[in-house]
Design a protein around this motif. Structure first.
Motif, mmCIF file in Angstrom:
data_model
loop_
_atom_site.group_PDB
_atom_site.id
_atom_site.type_symbol
_atom_site.label_atom_id
_atom_site.label_comp_id
_atom_site.label_asym_id
_atom_site.label_seq_id
_atom_site.Cartn_x
_atom_site.Cartn_y
_atom_site.Cartn_z
ATOM 1 N N GLU A 142 -4.862 -82.198 17.246
ATOM 2 C CA GLU A 142 -3.867 -82.200 18.313
ATOM 3 C C GLU A 142 -3.871 -80.894 19.111
ATOM 4 O O GLU A 142 -3.080 -80.738 20.037
ATOM 5 N N THR A 143 -4.740 -79.979 18.729
ATOM 6 C CA THR A 143 -4.803 -78.683 19.402
ATOM 7 C C THR A 143 -6.071 -78.588 20.239
ATOM 8 O O THR A 143 -6.994 -79.390 20.078
ATOM 9 N N ILE A 144 -6.093 -77.597 21.092
ATOM 10 C CA ILE A 144 -7.302 -77.292 21.851
ATOM 11 C C ILE A 144 -7.601 -75.814 21.658
ATOM 12 O O ILE A 144 -6.760 -74.958 21.909
ATOM 13 N N TRP A 145 -8.782 -75.533 21.118
ATOM 14 C CA TRP A 145 -9.209 -74.174 20.852
ATOM 15 C C TRP A 145 -9.561 -73.492 22.164
ATOM 16 O O TRP A 145 -10.226 -74.075 23.026
ATOM 17 N N LEU A 146 -9.139 -72.265 22.314
ATOM 18 C CA LEU A 146 -9.430 -71.464 23.502
ATOM 19 C C LEU A 146 -10.313 -70.294 23.071
ATOM 20 O O LEU A 146 -9.827 -69.197 22.787
ATOM 21 N N PRO A 147 -11.632 -70.544 22.967
ATOM 22 C CA PRO A 147 -12.517 -69.500 22.443
ATOM 23 C C PRO A 147 -12.532 -68.261 23.325
ATOM 24 O O PRO A 147 -12.462 -68.341 24.551
ATOM 25 N N ARG A 148 -12.621 -67.114 22.660
ATOM 26 C CA ARG A 148 -12.706 -65.830 23.340
ATOM 27 C C ARG A 148 -14.149 -65.579 23.791
ATOM 28 O O ARG A 148 -15.090 -66.230 23.327
ATOM 29 N N GLU A 149 -14.301 -64.580 24.633
ATOM 30 C CA GLU A 149 -15.611 -64.211 25.146
ATOM 31 C C GLU A 149 -16.598 -63.927 24.009
ATOM 32 O O GLU A 149 -17.740 -64.405 24.026
ATOM 33 N N ASP A 150 -16.176 -63.159 23.004
ATOM 34 C CA ASP A 150 -17.083 -62.816 21.905
ATOM 35 C C ASP A 150 -17.490 -64.046 21.109
ATOM 36 O O ASP A 150 -18.624 -64.149 20.647
ATOM 37 N N GLN A 151 -16.578 -65.017 20.945
ATOM 38 C CA GLN A 151 -16.901 -66.228 20.202
ATOM 39 C C GLN A 151 -17.895 -67.095 20.974
ATOM 40 O O GLN A 151 -18.816 -67.667 20.381
ATOM 41 N N LEU A 152 -17.709 -67.179 22.276
ATOM 42 C CA LEU A 152 -18.636 -67.952 23.106
ATOM 43 C C LEU A 152 -20.032 -67.333 23.065
ATOM 44 O O LEU A 152 -21.036 -68.033 22.924
ATOM 45 N N ARG A 153 -20.087 -66.014 23.165
ATOM 46 C CA ARG A 153 -21.378 -65.307 23.106
ATOM 47 C C ARG A 153 -22.047 -65.556 21.748
ATOM 48 O O ARG A 153 -23.247 -65.819 21.670
ATOM 49 N N GLU A 154 -21.264 -65.505 20.677
ATOM 50 C CA GLU A 154 -21.802 -65.759 19.331
ATOM 51 C C GLU A 154 -22.387 -67.170 19.240
ATOM 52 O O GLU A 154 -23.436 -67.376 18.636
ATOM 53 N N LEU A 155 -21.713 -68.141 19.835
ATOM 54 C CA LEU A 155 -22.189 -69.523 19.790
ATOM 55 C C LEU A 155 -23.472 -69.736 20.586
ATOM 56 O O LEU A 155 -24.240 -70.647 20.298
ATOM 57 N N LEU A 156 -23.721 -68.883 21.570
ATOM 58 C CA LEU A 156 -24.976 -68.975 22.312
ATOM 59 C C LEU A 156 -26.158 -68.533 21.456
ATOM 60 O O LEU A 156 -27.301 -68.911 21.714
ATOM 61 N N TYR B 199 -19.870 -67.736 30.056
ATOM 62 C CA TYR B 199 -20.315 -68.059 28.693
ATOM 63 C C TYR B 199 -20.060 -69.534 28.378
ATOM 64 O O TYR B 199 -20.897 -70.213 27.785
ATOM 65 N N ALA B 200 -18.875 -70.034 28.746
ATOM 66 C CA ALA B 200 -18.536 -71.426 28.470
ATOM 67 C C ALA B 200 -19.480 -72.374 29.207
ATOM 68 O O ALA B 200 -19.920 -73.385 28.635
ATOM 69 N N ALA B 201 -19.814 -72.077 30.438
ATOM 70 C CA ALA B 201 -20.742 -72.921 31.195
ATOM 71 C C ALA B 201 -22.115 -72.948 30.520
ATOM 72 O O ALA B 201 -22.743 -74.008 30.414
ATOM 73 N N ALA B 202 -22.561 -71.795 30.047
ATOM 74 C CA ALA B 202 -23.846 -71.733 29.355
ATOM 75 C C ALA B 202 -23.803 -72.541 28.061
ATOM 76 O O ALA B 202 -24.745 -73.274 27.737
ATOM 77 N N LEU B 203 -22.696 -72.431 27.327
ATOM 78 C CA LEU B 203 -22.568 -73.188 26.085
ATOM 79 C C LEU B 203 -22.508 -74.687 26.350
ATOM 80 O O LEU B 203 -23.119 -75.478 25.621
ATOM 81 N N LEU B 204 -21.809 -75.098 27.387
ATOM 82 C CA LEU B 204 -21.787 -76.519 27.761
ATOM 83 C C LEU B 204 -23.202 -77.013 28.048
ATOM 84 O O LEU B 204 -23.574 -78.124 27.649
ATOM 85 N N HIS B 205 -23.985 -76.194 28.731
ATOM 86 C CA HIS B 205 -25.369 -76.554 29.031
ATOM 87 C C HIS B 205 -26.173 -76.724 27.737
ATOM 88 O O HIS B 205 -26.940 -77.686 27.599
ATOM 89 N N LEU B 206 -25.992 -75.790 26.792
ATOM 90 C CA LEU B 206 -26.705 -75.897 25.508
ATOM 91 C C LEU B 206 -26.300 -77.143 24.744
ATOM 92 O O LEU B 206 -27.144 -77.841 24.167
ATOM 93 N N LEU B 207 -25.004 -77.427 24.708
ATOM 94 C CA LEU B 207 -24.527 -78.624 24.008
ATOM 95 C C LEU B 207 -25.110 -79.885 24.640
ATOM 96 O O LEU B 207 -25.515 -80.812 23.938
ATOM 97 N N ALA B 208 -25.155 -79.924 25.963
ATOM 98 C CA ALA B 208 -25.729 -81.083 26.654
ATOM 99 C C ALA B 208 -27.221 -81.186 26.364
ATOM 100 O O ALA B 208 -27.742 -82.282 26.118
ATOM 101 N N ALA B 209 -27.924 -80.053 26.368
ATOM 102 C CA ALA B 209 -29.363 -80.050 26.105
ATOM 103 C C ALA B 209 -29.664 -80.514 24.690
ATOM 104 O O ALA B 209 -30.661 -81.186 24.436
#
Length: 143
Positions: A67-81, A117-127
């Motif tokens: 029921e929640t939506i995570w709001l990842p921080r810049e460092d977390q997004l970079r880590e996920l890349l 960072y989020a746009a890049a991660l979305l691209h990776l998830l789609a790829a």
């Protein structure tokens, strides 16, 4: 972007300091942060819940993770890349994240670093077809 990341298959493994929102409960404008003292993740037989320990939101006892939506921080997004991340740059128009996806350099311009960072991660998830959902949380073996 947080909704898009969730829809693309990004899985949240809550840890201290994570930011999240609770949509559709008249709390859309509120930002919550997991902490040891007031908001904690509890393991229950029916699944994981986020418990509010009475000091912040007296009217809210707990909420299911779904029921929640995570709001990842810049460092977390970079880590996920991960190893695809090459650089973050800034100019007069905003920020730009550069990744290397299987030898192809791809740039993601945005107003802020988090959005890039989020746009890049979305691209990776789609790829990846989101076959293997990206996750974040404590490293293996962490308490």
């Amino acid at each position: 972007m947080a909704w898009q990341l969730k829809a693309a298959g990004l899985v949240w493994k809550p840890r201290l300091g994570d930011r999240f929102a609770i949509p559709d409960r008249d709390l859309d404008d509120e930002l919550f942060v997991l902490s040891n003292m007031s908001i904690q993740v509890h393991e229950r037989p029916e699944g994981r819940i986020i418990g509010f320990n009475g000091t912040v939101e007296w009217a809210l006892d707990d909420v299911e993770i779904d029921e929640t939506i995570w709001l990842p921080r810049e460092d977390q997004l970079r880590e996920l890349l991960g190893g695809t991340f090459r650089s973050l740059s800034q100019d007069a128009t905003g920020c730009r994240v550069r990744i290397d996806l299987l030898g192809e350099i791809v740039d993601f311009p945005a107003a802020t670093a988090e959005e890039a960072y989020a746009a890049a991660l979305l691209h990776l998830l789609a790829a990846a077809g989101a076959d293997q959902p990206a996750t974040t949380g404590p490293p293996s073996g962490s308490p």
